[in-house]
Scaffold this motif. Structure first.
Motif, PDB file in Angstrom:
ATOM      1  N   MET A   1      -2.906   6.192  39.046  1.00  0.00           N
ATOM      2  CA  MET A   1      -2.902   5.767  37.660  1.00  0.00           C
ATOM      3  C   MET A   1      -2.760   7.008  36.781  1.00  0.00           C
ATOM      4  N   THR A   2      -1.882   6.913  35.815  1.00  0.00           N
ATOM      5  CA  THR A   2      -1.676   7.981  34.852  1.00  0.00           C
ATOM      6  C   THR A   2      -2.259   7.560  33.513  1.00  0.00           C
ATOM      7  N   VAL A   3      -2.992   8.476  32.867  1.00  0.00           N
ATOM      8  CA  VAL A   3      -3.558   8.211  31.553  1.00  0.00           C
ATOM      9  C   VAL A   3      -2.754   8.993  30.525  1.00  0.00           C
ATOM     10  N   TYR A   4      -2.375   8.315  29.465  1.00  0.00           N
ATOM     11  CA  TYR A   4      -1.633   8.919  28.357  1.00  0.00           C
ATOM     12  C   TYR A   4      -2.543   8.956  27.138  1.00  0.00           C
ATOM     13  N   PHE A   5      -2.374  10.001  26.336  1.00  0.00           N
ATOM     14  CA  PHE A   5      -3.133  10.141  25.105  1.00  0.00           C
ATOM     15  C   PHE A   5      -2.172  10.086  23.926  1.00  0.00           C
ATOM     16  N   LEU A   6      -2.544   9.311  22.911  1.00  0.00           N
ATOM     17  CA  LEU A   6      -1.723   9.146  21.721  1.00  0.00           C
ATOM     18  C   LEU A   6      -2.571   9.379  20.486  1.00  0.00           C
ATOM     19  N   VAL A   7      -2.013  10.091  19.503  1.00  0.00           N
ATOM     20  CA  VAL A   7      -2.632  10.158  18.181  1.00  0.00           C
ATOM     21  C   VAL A   7      -1.883   9.145  17.336  1.00  0.00           C
ATOM     22  N   THR A   8      -2.609   8.130  16.881  1.00  0.00           N
ATOM     23  CA  THR A   8      -2.010   7.031  16.131  1.00  0.00           C
ATOM     24  C   THR A   8      -2.535   7.055  14.701  1.00  0.00           C
ATOM     25  N   CYS A   9      -1.602   6.862  13.776  1.00  0.00           N
ATOM     26  CA  CYS A   9      -1.907   6.903  12.345  1.00  0.00           C
ATOM     27  C   CYS A   9      -1.802   5.496  11.768  1.00  0.00           C
ATOM     28  N   TYR A  10      -2.817   5.100  11.014  1.00  0.00           N
ATOM     29  CA  TYR A  10      -2.859   3.795  10.350  1.00  0.00           C
ATOM     30  C   TYR A  10      -3.070   4.006   8.850  1.00  0.00           C
ATOM     31  N   PRO A  11      -2.497   3.133   8.030  1.00  0.00           N
ATOM     32  CA  PRO A  11      -2.851   3.202   6.607  1.00  0.00           C
ATOM     33  C   PRO A  11      -4.315   2.797   6.461  1.00  0.00           C
ATOM     34  N   LYS A  12      -4.986   3.365   5.469  1.00  0.00           N
ATOM     35  CA  LYS A  12      -6.372   2.936   5.227  1.00  0.00           C
ATOM     36  C   LYS A  12      -6.359   1.442   4.934  1.00  0.00           C
ATOM     37  N   ASP A  13      -7.290   0.731   5.495  1.00  0.00           N
ATOM     38  CA  ASP A  13      -7.395  -0.727   5.337  1.00  0.00           C
ATOM     39  C   ASP A  13      -6.189  -1.461   5.901  1.00  0.00           C
ATOM     40  N   GLY A  14      -5.497  -0.870   6.853  1.00  0.00           N
ATOM     41  CA  GLY A  14      -4.362  -1.539   7.486  1.00  0.00           C
ATOM     42  C   GLY A  14      -4.597  -1.672   8.971  1.00  0.00           C
ATOM     43  N   ASP A  15      -3.906  -2.610   9.583  1.00  0.00           N
ATOM     44  CA  ASP A  15      -4.085  -2.785  11.020  1.00  0.00           C
ATOM     45  C   ASP A  15      -2.788  -2.598  11.809  1.00  0.00           C
ATOM     46  N   GLN A  16      -1.719  -2.218  11.120  1.00  0.00           N
ATOM     47  CA  GLN A  16      -0.456  -1.931  11.798  1.00  0.00           C
ATOM     48  C   GLN A  16      -0.232  -0.419  11.795  1.00  0.00           C
ATOM     49  N   PRO A  17      -0.014   0.186  12.957  1.00  0.00           N
ATOM     50  CA  PRO A  17       0.172   1.642  12.994  1.00  0.00           C
ATOM     51  C   PRO A  17       1.455   2.066  12.280  1.00  0.00           C
ATOM     52  N   LEU A  18       1.377   3.208  11.622  1.00  0.00           N
ATOM     53  CA  LEU A  18       2.550   3.805  10.987  1.00  0.00           C
ATOM     54  C   LEU A  18       3.293   4.698  11.964  1.00  0.00           C
ATOM     55  N   SER A  19       2.537   5.371  12.827  1.00  0.00           N
ATOM     56  CA  SER A  19       3.161   6.253  13.812  1.00  0.00           C
ATOM     57  C   SER A  19       2.213   6.453  14.978  1.00  0.00           C
ATOM     58  N   SER A  20       2.792   6.838  16.082  1.00  0.00           N
ATOM     59  CA  SER A  20       2.015   7.147  17.269  1.00  0.00           C
ATOM     60  C   SER A  20       2.720   8.305  17.975  1.00  0.00           C
ATOM     61  N   THR A  21       1.968   9.360  18.267  1.00  0.00           N
ATOM     62  CA  THR A  21       2.538  10.552  18.880  1.00  0.00           C
ATOM     63  C   THR A  21       1.881  10.788  20.230  1.00  0.00           C
ATOM     64  N   ASP A  22       2.700  10.943  21.263  1.00  0.00           N
ATOM     65  CA  ASP A  22       2.195  11.222  22.600  1.00  0.00           C
ATOM     66  C   ASP A  22       1.683  12.662  22.637  1.00  0.00           C
ATOM     67  N   VAL A  23       0.405  12.817  22.899  1.00  0.00           N
ATOM     68  CA  VAL A  23      -0.218  14.138  22.967  1.00  0.00           C
ATOM     69  C   VAL A  23      -0.838  14.373  24.349  1.00  0.00           C
ATOM     70  N   THR A  24      -0.285  13.720  25.345  1.00  0.00           N
ATOM     71  CA  THR A  24      -0.790  13.835  26.711  1.00  0.00           C
ATOM     72  C   THR A  24      -0.754  15.276  27.200  1.00  0.00           C
ATOM     73  N   ALA A  25       0.243  16.029  26.772  1.00  0.00           N
ATOM     74  CA  ALA A  25       0.408  17.409  27.237  1.00  0.00           C
ATOM     75  C   ALA A  25      -0.787  18.295  26.886  1.00  0.00           C
ATOM     76  N   VAL A  26      -1.557  17.915  25.872  1.00  0.00           N
ATOM     77  CA  VAL A  26      -2.746  18.688  25.501  1.00  0.00           C
ATOM     78  C   VAL A  26      -3.758  18.674  26.646  1.00  0.00           C
ATOM     79  N   GLY A  27      -3.846  17.570  27.350  1.00  0.00           N
ATOM     80  CA  GLY A  27      -4.724  17.462  28.501  1.00  0.00           C
ATOM     81  C   GLY A  27      -6.061  16.810  28.214  1.00  0.00           C
ATOM     82  N   ALA A  28      -6.559  16.114  29.211  1.00  0.00           N
ATOM     83  CA  ALA A  28      -7.826  15.395  29.095  1.00  0.00           C
ATOM     84  C   ALA A  28      -8.998  16.331  28.845  1.00  0.00           C
ATOM     85  N   GLU A  29      -8.960  17.520  29.426  1.00  0.00           N
ATOM     86  CA  GLU A  29     -10.070  18.469  29.234  1.00  0.00           C
ATOM     87  C   GLU A  29     -10.249  18.800  27.755  1.00  0.00           C
TER      88      GLU A  29
END
Length: 78
Positions: A1-29
């Motif tokens: 199993m591979t785990v991916y990490f994403l930084v996701t941006c939402y508008p305040k008081d919104g529930d639909q993401p504006l963007s999502s960036t794969d940051v898996t390369a930063v590492g789980a540590e």
């Protein structure tokens, strides 16, 4: 199993993401250290706060505009 990490941006008081960036390369540590937990326990959605903003930018180059948006570190597994 591979785990991916994403930084996701939402508008305040919104529930639909504006963007999502794969940051898996930063590492789980690094994400575990940032959030104060063991990396193997990262398996959820974590809000990124002003306390995290500088380190997130150092790790990813993503500047968090916390006045306009909410950001989360999200994990996904395949």
């Amino acid at each position: 199993m591979t785990v991916y990490f994403l930084v996701t941006c939402y508008p305040k008081d919104g529930d639909q993401p504006l963007s999502s960036t794969d940051v898996t390369a930063v590492g789980a540590e690094a994400w575990g250290e940032l959030l104060g937990m063991a990396p193997e326990l990262l398996a959820d959605v974590y809000p990124l706060t002003p306390e995290h903003a500088e380190r997130v930018q150092d790790l990813t180059g993503i500047a968090l505009d916390l006045e306009k948006y909410e950001y989360f570190l999200e994990t996904e597994a395949d």
